[in-house]
Scaffold this active site. Structure first.
Site, PDB file in Angstrom:
ATOM      1  N   ASP A  21      13.539   6.494   6.711  1.00  0.00           N
ATOM      2  CA  ASP A  21      14.242   5.458   7.553  1.00  0.00           C
ATOM      3  C   ASP A  21      15.217   6.077   8.696  1.00  0.00           C
ATOM      4  OD1 ASP A  21      16.016   3.600   8.423  1.00  0.00           O
ATOM      5  OD2 ASP A  21      17.363   3.366   6.816  1.00  0.00           O
ATOM      6  N   ASP A  25      18.797   1.145   8.344  1.00  0.00           N
ATOM      7  CA  ASP A  25      18.725  -0.277   7.940  1.00  0.00           C
ATOM      8  C   ASP A  25      18.478  -0.254   6.501  1.00  0.00           C
ATOM      9  OD1 ASP A  25      16.126  -0.008   8.099  1.00  0.00           O
ATOM     10  OD2 ASP A  25      15.837  -1.652   9.254  1.00  0.00           O
ATOM     11  N   ASP A  29      10.446   3.287   8.532  1.00  0.00           N
ATOM     12  CA  ASP A  29       9.905   2.916   9.776  1.00  0.00           C
ATOM     13  C   ASP A  29       9.256   3.992  10.535  1.00  0.00           C
ATOM     14  OD1 ASP A  29      12.052   4.406  10.503  1.00  0.00           O
ATOM     15  OD2 ASP A  29      13.608   2.922  10.540  1.00  0.00           O
ATOM     16  N   ASP A 202      -8.049  -3.536   2.907  1.00  0.00           N
ATOM     17  CA  ASP A 202      -7.391  -4.359   1.556  1.00  0.00           C
ATOM     18  C   ASP A 202      -8.227  -5.270   1.240  1.00  0.00           C
ATOM     19  OD1 ASP A 202      -4.718  -4.626   0.305  1.00  0.00           O
ATOM     20  OD2 ASP A 202      -5.109  -6.737   1.012  1.00  0.00           O
ATOM     21  N   GLU A 256     -10.760  -0.674  -0.322  1.00  0.00           N
ATOM     22  CA  GLU A 256     -10.053  -0.842  -1.506  1.00  0.00           C
ATOM     23  C   GLU A 256     -10.941  -1.585  -2.166  1.00  0.00           C
ATOM     24  OE1 GLU A 256      -6.192  -2.826  -3.650  1.00  0.00           O
ATOM     25  OE2 GLU A 256      -7.063  -3.752  -2.082  1.00  0.00           O
TER      26      GLU A 256
HETATM   27  C1  NOJ Z   1      -4.009  -4.718  -2.408  1.00  0.00           C
HETATM   28  C2  NOJ Z   1      -2.733  -3.814  -1.795  1.00  0.00           C
HETATM   29  O1  NOJ Z   1      -2.633  -2.702  -2.250  1.00  0.00           O
HETATM   30  C3  NOJ Z   1      -1.540  -4.676  -2.731  1.00  0.00           C
HETATM   31  O2  NOJ Z   1      -0.333  -3.885  -2.382  1.00  0.00           O
HETATM   32  C4  NOJ Z   1      -1.471  -5.973  -2.141  1.00  0.00           C
HETATM   33  O3  NOJ Z   1      -0.300  -6.679  -2.947  1.00  0.00           O
HETATM   34  C5  NOJ Z   1      -2.815  -6.766  -2.362  1.00  0.00           C
HETATM   35  N1  NOJ Z   1      -3.878  -5.958  -1.936  1.00  0.00           N
HETATM   36  C6  NOJ Z   1      -2.791  -8.078  -1.589  1.00  0.00           C
HETATM   37  O4  NOJ Z   1      -2.971  -7.758  -0.168  1.00  0.00           O
END
Ligand code: NOJ
Length: 533
Positions: A21, A25, A29, A202, A256
């Site tokens: 940080d 805050d 960041d 993601d 992912e």
């Molecule tokens: C996978 C991400 O790594 C996770 O943190 C997130 O909650 C879900 N996808 C939804 O975006």
């Protein structure tokens, strides 16, 4: 910077809100990351992957994006992000950013427009709005469940329902719609123009849905569920790949992909699609020689036909930290096991996590290190309920404690919270355990026996040992509870999972050991790197 760096890179995951940080805050960041680039350089990693830093109401810690082409004020400004990219590149560190294409935030202007425009409007077509079932439409359109608990549908005041595979604040995009496709291409170009070296995608397998939205209960066994791994998703990645390949820096994708079928997983890594995908079978495997050997063999066999490098991942911001997981009676990762605290022998877990570091850092392909893994941080299993921020906690009716325990802000220095995470006086967004005095980067830097020293040495040796950056692995003869493999002609790694000390193969030098040897033999839960010629 050389050609296909991503085939053997060591990539460090930054979870921005918990890394450092800079503003005081209590939330990490971009300023904090810029202040710690020297640490990352000294660690010896090749690239960073940053979890989302985009404009977001933070219903899911930034995985709910309201503007894909700007930085959330909590993390800083676009100008700061650009300065960070330039500084990382000056240090020879590449940067991979997260892209969240399955869903956005309910505050995204297009979702707000869809809500305002009402049923049947073109604005609603960009999402999955449907009437409900039952006499008055009071039942969700189908039986799909949200990953965070409860139905995957939420009803809006005009009576329609919209689909969200995660929290209600994360409406799913309709990838059949050309606006959605074009807007994501624009986002890719926006960041590529700013010099990013890649994207972590993601929920990469779930973008395309079966447009009939059938009930899951009616699906035949053995076919992908109707919200995931639909064939149409590959077309999207082929288009993305063309965009990435058109940039001189040659950006990469890492998906992912939580897929159980290795052949279907490999389809995403065909030469004109994604470069790599996270190895979740490795992350999920028990601390057990036979299981891990099976996963390693299967991983290499899965990747070979598509000529993609394997990835080796021990943890990330969604799963229990390694030291704790390996110290439990059940050492696997399963989502059920993440729901609540489980007793863990942290000394045993630490020993195993040290050995696992040498294992994962010497397997062929790319390796990921989740921030804090290099410090050997344990999961914080006893966060008070009132600070839990993960939507899993609320959505599960307070039965799933969620993922906050692996997201506690890093301890950098000093002997009391905030341990240099925030400037003095700052209050980290999740409380750090006072006993983390011993786990600060500062304390571990001074300690030749620390996890940090082990990671720094292993990453240096990895770069200095050409065989570790080449393809291929050869199993060496060993007892059933020992894994021993050679890389090239002069390197071997041996990991002992059994109770009895193991003999080492012939060698000329011990390059690195995760623990002390006993009379030249390798004790339980210990790994060693050997020069063999
Ligand atoms: C996978 C991400 O790594 C996770 O943190 C997130 O909650 C879900 N996808 C939804 O975006």
């Amino acid at each position: 910077m050389s050609g296909e760096w991503w085939r053997h890179a060591a990539i460090y995951q930054i979870y921005p809100r918990s890394f450092a940080d800079g503003t005081g805050d209590g939330i990490g960041d971009v300023a904090g990351i810029r202040g710690r680039l020297g640490y990352l350089k000294d660690l010896g990693i090749d690239a960073l992957w940053l979890s989302p830093w985009y404009t977001s109401p933070m219903a899911d810690a930034g995985y709910d994006v309201a503007d894909y082409r700007d930085i959330d004020p909590v993390f800083g400004t676009l100008a700061e992000a650009e300065a960070f990219l330039a500084e990382a590149h000056d240090l020879g560190i590449r940067v991979i950013v997260d892209i969240v294409p399955n869903h956005c935030s309910d505050r995204h202007p297009w979702f707000q427009a869809a809500l305002a425009a009402g049923p049947g409007s073109p604005e609603r077509q960009r999402f999955w709005f449907r009437p409900g079932r039952g006499d008055n439409g009071e039942q969700p359109p189908n039986d799909w469940q949200s990953n965070f608990g409860g139905p995957a549908w939420t009803r809006v005041p005009d009576g329609e329902w919209y689909l969200h595979l995660f929290a209600p604040e994360q409406p799913d995009w309709n990838w059949e719609h050309p606006d959605v496709r074009e807007d994501f291409l624009r986002t890719l170009r926006f960041w590529l123009d700013r010099g990013v070296d890649g994207f972590r995608i993601d929920v990469a397998e779930a973008l395309v849905k079966d447009p009939a939205l059938p009930d899951f209960a009616d699906m035949p066994i053995g076919v992908p569920a109707p919200w995931t791994d639909q064939d149409g998703v590959h077309e999207i990645y082929r288009e993305w790949r063309k965009v990435a390949d058109s940039y001189p820096q040659g950006a990469i994708f890492v998906g992912e992909l939580w897929l159980t079928d290795p052949e279907r997983f490999a389809r995403y890594l065909r030469p004109d699609e994604l470069h790599t995908g996270f190895n979740f079978p490795f992350l999920s495997a028990a601390w057990e020689a036979r299981d891990l050997r099976t996963v390693i063999d299967r991983t290499l066999a899965t990747h070979a036909p598509v000529s993609a490098p394997a990835t080796w991942v021990l943890s990330n911001h969604d799963v229990t930290r390694v030291v704790t997981r390996y110290g439990r009676a059940d050492t696997r990762h399963t989502w059920d096991l993440t729901r609540e605290a489980h007793p863990a022998d942290l000394a045993l877990g630490m020993k195993r996590a040290r050995a696992a570091a040498l294992l994962s850092l010497s397997l062929p392909g790319t390796v990921y290190v989740y921030q804090g893994e290099e410090l050997g941080l344990p999961e914080v299993q006893d966060l008070p309920e009132e600070v839990l921020a993960d939507p899993r906690w609320v959505r599960s009716g307070h039965t799933d404690r969620g993922r906050d325990g692996c997201r506690v802000p890093l301890p950098w220095s000093g002997d009391a919270p905030p341990f240099g995470f925030s400037p003095a006086g700052g209050r980290p967004w999740l409380p750090q355990p006072p006993e983390w005095t011993a786990w600060t980067a500062e304390a571990e830097s001074r300690d030749p026996g620390s996890m940090l020293t082990l990671y720094r040495t292993a990453l240096r040796l990895r770069h200095e040992t050409p065989a570790l950056l080449a393809d291929g692995l050869r199993w060496l003869p060993s007892a059933a509870d020992v894994l021993a493999y050679a890389r090239g002609d002069s390197f071997a790694c041996v990991v002992n999972f059994g109770a009895e000390p193991a003999e080492l193969p012939e060698h000329t030098e011990i390059l690195l050991a995760s623990g002390d040897l006993v009379a030249g033999r390798l004790p339980a839960d210990t790994a060693v790197w050997l020069r063999t010629a």
